[in-house]
Motif scaffolding. Structure first.
Motif, PDB file in Angstrom:
ATOM      1  N   MET A  68       0.763  -1.243   0.234  1.00  8.67           N
ATOM      2  CA  MET A  68      -0.241  -0.288   0.124  1.00  8.67           C
ATOM      3  C   MET A  68       0.922   1.740   0.027  1.00  8.67           C
ATOM      4  O   MET A  68       1.795   1.398   0.594  1.00  8.67           O
ATOM      5  N   LEU A  69       0.451   1.877  -0.934  1.00 11.05           N
ATOM      6  CA  LEU A  69       1.366   3.467  -0.861  1.00 11.05           C
ATOM      7  C   LEU A  69       2.827   2.800  -1.267  1.00 11.05           C
ATOM      8  O   LEU A  69       3.873   3.519  -0.434  1.00 11.05           O
ATOM      9  N   ASP A  70       3.185   1.754  -1.752  1.00 16.65           N
ATOM     10  CA  ASP A  70       4.676   1.297  -2.436  1.00 16.65           C
ATOM     11  C   ASP A  70       5.441   0.892  -0.893  1.00 16.65           C
ATOM     12  O   ASP A  70       6.507   0.597  -1.045  1.00 16.65           O
ATOM     13  N   ARG A  71       4.575   0.401   0.219  1.00 20.23           N
ATOM     14  CA  ARG A  71       5.496  -0.010   1.402  1.00 20.23           C
ATOM     15  C   ARG A  71       4.237  -1.394   1.484  1.00 20.23           C
ATOM     16  O   ARG A  71       3.163  -1.413   1.596  1.00 20.23           O
ATOM     17  N   GLU A  72       5.323  -2.597   1.828  1.00 23.77           N
ATOM     18  CA  GLU A  72       4.944  -4.038   1.536  1.00 23.77           C
ATOM     19  C   GLU A  72       3.735  -3.597   3.244  1.00 23.77           C
ATOM     20  O   GLU A  72       4.181  -3.237   4.209  1.00 23.77           O
ATOM     21  N   ILE A  73       3.097  -4.378   3.232  1.00 25.42           N
ATOM     22  CA  ILE A  73       1.848  -4.741   4.233  1.00 25.42           C
ATOM     23  C   ILE A  73       2.994  -5.959   4.900  1.00 25.42           C
ATOM     24  O   ILE A  73       2.653  -6.568   5.147  1.00 25.42           O
ATOM     25  N   LYS A  74       2.173  -5.777   6.505  1.00 26.69           N
ATOM     26  CA  LYS A  74       3.065  -5.723   7.583  1.00 26.69           C
ATOM     27  C   LYS A  74       2.561  -5.903   8.231  1.00 26.69           C
ATOM     28  O   LYS A  74       3.207  -4.550  10.056  1.00 26.69           O
ATOM     29  N   GLY A  75       1.110  -5.904   9.323  1.00 24.80           N
ATOM     30  CA  GLY A  75       1.370  -6.408  10.895  1.00 24.80           C
ATOM     31  C   GLY A  75      -0.300  -5.465  10.255  1.00 24.80           C
ATOM     32  O   GLY A  75      -0.482  -4.188   9.094  1.00 24.80           O
ATOM     33  N   PRO A  76      -1.023  -5.168  11.217  1.00 24.72           N
ATOM     34  CA  PRO A  76      -2.290  -4.182  11.625  1.00 24.72           C
ATOM     35  C   PRO A  76      -1.305  -3.020  11.739  1.00 24.72           C
ATOM     36  O   PRO A  76      -0.452  -2.204  11.953  1.00 24.72           O
ATOM     37  N   SER A  77      -2.833  -2.086  11.631  1.00 29.33           N
ATOM     38  CA  SER A  77      -2.280  -0.935  10.949  1.00 29.33           C
ATOM     39  C   SER A  77      -3.449   0.234  11.244  1.00 29.33           C
ATOM     40  O   SER A  77      -4.871  -0.438  10.226  1.00 29.33           O
ATOM     41  N   LEU A  78      -3.242   1.938  11.817  1.00 28.64           N
ATOM     42  CA  LEU A  78      -4.137   2.142  11.568  1.00 28.64           C
ATOM     43  C   LEU A  78      -4.499   2.895  10.349  1.00 28.64           C
ATOM     44  O   LEU A  78      -6.011   3.628  10.235  1.00 28.64           O
ATOM     45  N   ASP A  79      -3.541   2.551   9.534  1.00 27.57           N
ATOM     46  CA  ASP A  79      -4.274   3.248   7.754  1.00 27.57           C
ATOM     47  C   ASP A  79      -5.131   2.384   7.275  1.00 27.57           C
ATOM     48  O   ASP A  79      -5.036   2.961   6.636  1.00 27.57           O
ATOM     49  N   ARG A  80      -5.360   1.647   7.661  1.00 25.51           N
ATOM     50  CA  ARG A  80      -6.396   0.148   7.149  1.00 25.51           C
ATOM     51  C   ARG A  80      -7.586  -0.062   8.231  1.00 25.51           C
ATOM     52  O   ARG A  80      -7.659  -0.618   9.709  1.00 25.51           O
ATOM     53  N   GLY A  81      -8.639   0.942   7.921  1.00 24.16           N
ATOM     54  CA  GLY A  81      -9.814   0.376   9.221  1.00 24.16           C
ATOM     55  C   GLY A  81     -10.652  -0.709   8.318  1.00 24.16           C
ATOM     56  O   GLY A  81     -10.700  -1.157   6.702  1.00 24.16           O
ATOM     57  N   VAL A  82     -10.972  -2.058   9.311  1.00 25.66           N
ATOM     58  CA  VAL A  82     -11.725  -2.948   8.778  1.00 25.66           C
ATOM     59  C   VAL A  82     -12.965  -3.035   9.396  1.00 25.66           C
ATOM     60  O   VAL A  82     -12.778  -2.714  11.075  1.00 25.66           O
ATOM     61  N   VAL A  83     -14.502  -3.235   9.168  1.00 26.07           N
ATOM     62  CA  VAL A  83     -15.863  -3.495   9.043  1.00 26.07           C
ATOM     63  C   VAL A  83     -14.995  -5.612   8.841  1.00 26.07           C
ATOM     64  O   VAL A  83     -15.915  -5.115   8.190  1.00 26.07           O
ATOM     65  N   PHE A  84     -15.901  -6.381   9.544  1.00 22.65           N
ATOM     66  CA  PHE A  84     -17.004  -7.312   9.630  1.00 22.65           C
ATOM     67  C   PHE A  84     -17.875  -7.125   9.977  1.00 22.65           C
ATOM     68  O   PHE A  84     -19.001  -6.968  10.118  1.00 22.65           O
TER      69      PHE A  84
END
Length: 288
Positions: A68-84
């Motif tokens: 995401m934005l040229d950075r490899e996704i490694k672990g959770p981040s507040l840059d990504r919100g999740v709704v289950f």
């Protein structure tokens, strides 16, 4: 002229749970642009939720990468919100406190007034400003999901990940929340990746619809471009001449073509296969 890179890029993603078993999915490749709403559809067992969990940083892939934005996704981040599908609210907290808890995580330097005002803004967006002091046990299923959506938007993530968030709701409630989600995404230009089993929901919400073949050895078989106007509404969706060609194309894939692709994949006949880009009713499918 410099070409903007994709907001999200997935390269060669695969997932296996046992060494002696075929992968659930393999060679998953796709891109999502900033502000794009993408739905993914496929039968149970093809690995849709696993892909979402990888994008959320909640699970590791067996192979491949997600950026995401040229950075490899490694672990959770507040840059990504999740709704289950389940609302996952904290039952001892009020509606406002549930949203404020997330906001405080994103903005630990804010005072109580700033946190509450920001939280109320997003509760108002989902029509829950009058329910802010209620506990989850006092809410209907639809209201609980609205709180979950408000909480996800309140942290102002760069990307929103939705795992069938309306699957357990009745049709009327689902329709109301779909309309609210469309409105919020239009206002915020939110980038969204959403899992759904509902063909009509995908047509209503998305800019692109990714279709997965059946697992094991599942792949993204087609990427369908949604050509319906961006300001579409549930009430008049079926009047658009492109609606039924698109809907029939999606249903035919789920009923027939997904099984054929599964058989070819299991037989090793899909090596080097690339997703087909499709605009139902407008043009002949072309390989990317």
């Amino acid at each position: 002229m410099q070409i903007e890179k994709a907001f999200l890029r997935v390269d060669g993603l695969s997932k296996s749970y046992k060494l002696d078993a075929p992968p659930v999915f393999e060679d998953i490749n796709f891109e999502i642009d900033r502000g794009e709403f993408v739905c993914i559809i496929g039968h149970s067992g093809c690995g849709k939720t696993t892909i979402l969990n990888v994008l959320a940083g909640l699970e590791d892939a067996s192979g491949g990468y997600a950026y995401m934005l040229d950075r490899e996704i490694k672990g959770p981040s507040l840059d990504r919100g999740v709704v289950f599908q389940g609302h996952a609210l904290m039952p001892w907290m009020t509606v406002l406190q549930n949203v404020a808890f997330a906001v405080k995580s994103k903005h630990p330097d804010w005072n109580k007034f700033q946190i509450e005002e920001h939280s109320k803004k997003y509760l108002a967006m989902v029509g829950l400003v009058n329910a802010e002091n209620k506990k989850p046990s006092e809410l209907s299923g639809g209201m609980k999901q609205r709180v979950g959506i408000a909480r996800a938007f309140a942290i102002e993530p760069k990307m929103l990940l939705l795992d069938e968030p309306f699957g357990a709701l009745d049709a009327l409630t689902r329709g109301v929340i779909q309309d609210e989600l469309l409105k919020i995404c239009s206002e915020t230009k939110q980038t969204v990746f959403m899992i759904t089993h509902d063909v009509d929901e995908a047509i209503l919400l998305s800019d692109k619809i990714m279709l997965m073949s059946n697992g094991p050895n599942a792949r993204i078989a087609e990427i369908v471009i949604n050509t319906l106007p961006k300001d579409r509404k549930r009430a008049n969706l079926h009047h658009d001449p492109m609606y039924y060609p698109m809907r029939n194309h999606l249903v035919d894939f789920l009923v027939n073509r997904s099984k054929d692709l599964q058989a070819k994949g299991s037989a090793g006949m899909l090596d080097g296969y690339k997703p087909i880009l499709v605009c139902p009713g407008l043009q002949t499918p072309v390989t990317q």
